[in-house]
Scaffold this active site. Structure first.
Site, PDB file in Angstrom:
ATOM      1  N   ASP A 147       0.836  -1.201   0.000  1.00  0.00           N
ATOM      2  CA  ASP A 147       0.000   0.000   0.000  1.00  0.00           C
ATOM      3  C   ASP A 147       0.874   1.256   0.000  1.00  0.00           C
ATOM      4  O   ASP A 147       1.675   1.471   0.919  1.00  0.00           O
ATOM      5  CB  ASP A 147      -0.872  -0.063   1.273  1.00  0.00           C
ATOM      6  CG  ASP A 147      -2.016   0.917   1.244  1.00  0.00           C
ATOM      7  OD1 ASP A 147      -2.030   1.789   0.379  1.00  0.00           O
ATOM      8  OD2 ASP A 147      -2.902   0.796   2.122  1.00  0.00           O
ATOM      9  N   GLY A 193      -4.930   3.424  -7.825  1.00  0.00           N
ATOM     10  CA  GLY A 193      -5.244   3.384  -9.252  1.00  0.00           C
ATOM     11  C   GLY A 193      -4.642   4.463 -10.118  1.00  0.00           C
ATOM     12  O   GLY A 193      -4.666   4.348 -11.343  1.00  0.00           O
ATOM     13  N   ASP A 214     -10.536   4.000  -1.223  1.00  0.00           N
ATOM     14  CA  ASP A 214     -11.172   2.989  -0.373  1.00  0.00           C
ATOM     15  C   ASP A 214     -12.691   2.912  -0.538  1.00  0.00           C
ATOM     16  O   ASP A 214     -13.376   3.926  -0.666  1.00  0.00           O
ATOM     17  CB  ASP A 214     -10.870   3.281   1.103  1.00  0.00           C
ATOM     18  CG  ASP A 214      -9.407   3.056   1.424  1.00  0.00           C
ATOM     19  OD1 ASP A 214      -8.597   2.918   0.485  1.00  0.00           O
ATOM     20  OD2 ASP A 214      -9.069   3.024   2.622  1.00  0.00           O
TER      21      ASP A 214
HETATM   22  C1  GLA Z   1      -5.431   2.224   2.869  1.00  0.00           C
HETATM   23  C2  GLA Z   1      -5.967   1.077   2.017  1.00  0.00           C
HETATM   24  C3  GLA Z   1      -6.987   0.295   2.808  1.00  0.00           C
HETATM   25  C4  GLA Z   1      -6.362  -0.227   4.097  1.00  0.00           C
HETATM   26  C5  GLA Z   1      -5.761   0.932   4.894  1.00  0.00           C
HETATM   27  C6  GLA Z   1      -4.951   0.441   6.079  1.00  0.00           C
HETATM   28  O1  GLA Z   1      -6.421   3.164   3.131  1.00  0.00           O
HETATM   29  O2  GLA Z   1      -6.511   1.539   0.812  1.00  0.00           O
HETATM   30  O3  GLA Z   1      -7.493  -0.785   2.039  1.00  0.00           O
HETATM   31  O4  GLA Z   1      -5.366  -1.155   3.761  1.00  0.00           O
HETATM   32  O5  GLA Z   1      -4.893   1.723   4.083  1.00  0.00           O
HETATM   33  O6  GLA Z   1      -4.339   1.477   6.777  1.00  0.00           O
END
Ligand code: GLA
Length: 390
Positions: A147, A193, A214
């Protein structure tokens, strides 16, 4: 001599096909499983993960295909003097946890960031990529969600072509570190993305890549993401999937028709199906929705073709996914609010390339509708009628 040259050539050809072959091997169909974030967020712990693994087995979800048990953010502790990362006190024995999960016929996933910190402020992999990959492999990890988080903030100082290249390199770097371990590990890209990850995700070893920010447990956000996937179908194939984020089914923020829309769209999109609810406290309705075998068969179809928008008129949309046996999954969606009542949505099957009458199956109602040339579905507001036609 000629033989030796031929041998060398075969060796080199094999070597050059290893990454593609590994990608195929680990995500031939969209990954299915569970992820801790949507329900537990930072409250994830070893007992929570074990309970999820137990529930995957006892509920029958594992046998329906949900095999990955993915720990998201907030498992990380501190690095030791040699730089190796250890889990925090909520995960006293990660190897033991992996053994527990594997003994149940499941696989274990974990989460990190190319930046120094993860999105929730825990230790990221920046400067420790190879060490972390080795640690995951030693524990028996089968899936990594990587991430962007603080790495994105670091890039803000750079001119945009430089920033883009650094981001791409960061993902490639971890892909190579994972490959060096020799363990097949699904590589899940999460950088929301932008820009157009579907263009470069496969080249950095991504088995799946988040296409958006998200998801939340409400219809508007789910629909914005799900219906926003139009046009991306051509980038998905076995080993490489668009990821519109994890499921919210069962978390309580949507009505049954809305969750059916969520499941149906994700099935048509060949999206990863990662349940995000508390599996240990599921209602029978939630379980039935998550494990509907015909819906899963559409998602997991071995042709690996993502569906796309076929038609839209205002809030009414038809999405179609071609399937390996020549049939098509057809989702008729009514995006108007529930207060507007049912809307008739018509599909003429010749428009789908079926010149004669087809056999139609209403998937959610598990009902055959006999041979038809067209069909008018009564679709509830925010709801769906999902058909399989042949
Ligand atoms: C980001 C990701 C989420 C999750 C959080 C965790 O927002 O997009 O899916 O993994 O981090 O902190």
């Amino acid at each position: 001599m000629r033989l030796r040259v031929a041998g060398l050539l075969i060796f080199l050809v094999c070597l050059s096909t290893v990454p593609a072959a590994m990608a195929q091997q680990v995500a031939a169909t969209p990954p299915m499983g569970w992820n801790s974030w949507n329900h537990f967020a930072e409250k994830v712990s070893d007992p929570v993960v074990r309970a999820a693994a137990d529930a995957l087995v006892s509920s029958g979800m594992r046998d329906a295909g949900y095999v990955y048990v993915n720990i998201d953010d907030a498992w990380q502790g501190k690095r030791d003097e040699k730089g190796f990362l250890h889990p925090n006190e909520k995960f006293p024995d990660m190897k033991g946890l992996a053994d527990y999960v594997h003994a149940k016929g499941l696989k274990l996933g974990i989460y990190s960031s190319p930046g120094p910190k993860t999105c929730a402020g825990f230790e990221g992999s920046y400067g420790h990529e190879e060490q972390d990959a080795q640690t995951y492999a030693a524990w028996g990890i089968d899936y990594l969600k990587y991430d962007l988080c603080s790495f994105g903030e670091m890039l803000m100082k750079e001119a945009s072509p430089v920033a883009f290249q650094k981001m791409v390199d960061a993902y490639k770097n971890m892909h190579e570190a994972l490959q060096k371990t020799g363990r097949p590990i699904v590589f899940s890209l999460c950088q929301y993305g932008v820009p157009a990850v579907w263009h470069w995700g496969p080249d950095v070893g991504g088995n799946l890549w988040r296409t958006t920010g998200d998801i939340n447990d409400n219809y508007d956000r789910m629909a914005e993401i799900g219906f926003g996937q139009a046009g991306l179908a051509k980038y998905a194939k076995p080993g490489h999937w668009n990821d519109p984020d994890m499921l919210e089914v069962g978390n309580g923020g949507m009505k049954p028709d809305e969750y059916r829309t969520h499941m149906s769209l994700w099935a048509i999109l060949a999206a990863p199906l990662l349940a995000g609810n508390d599996l240990s406290k599921m209602t029978p309705e939630t379980l039935a929705m998550l494990t509907n075998r015909e819906v899963i068969a559409i998602n997991q179809d071995k042709a690996g073709m993502q569906g796309d928008r076929f038609w839209a008129e205002g809030p009414y949309e038809i999405w179609v996914k071609p399937l390996a046996d020549g049939s098509k999954a057809v989702g008729l969606f009514n995006r108007a609010g529930p207060l507007t009542g049912n809307a008739p949505i018509k599909i003429a099957f010749k428009d789908l390339g079926f010149p004669v009458a087809v056999k139609v199956r209403d998937v959610w109602n598990a009902k055959d509708l006999s041979a038809l040339e067209d069909y008018v579905a009564e679709v509830p507001g925010h709801g769906v009628v999902l058909l399989r036609v042949k």
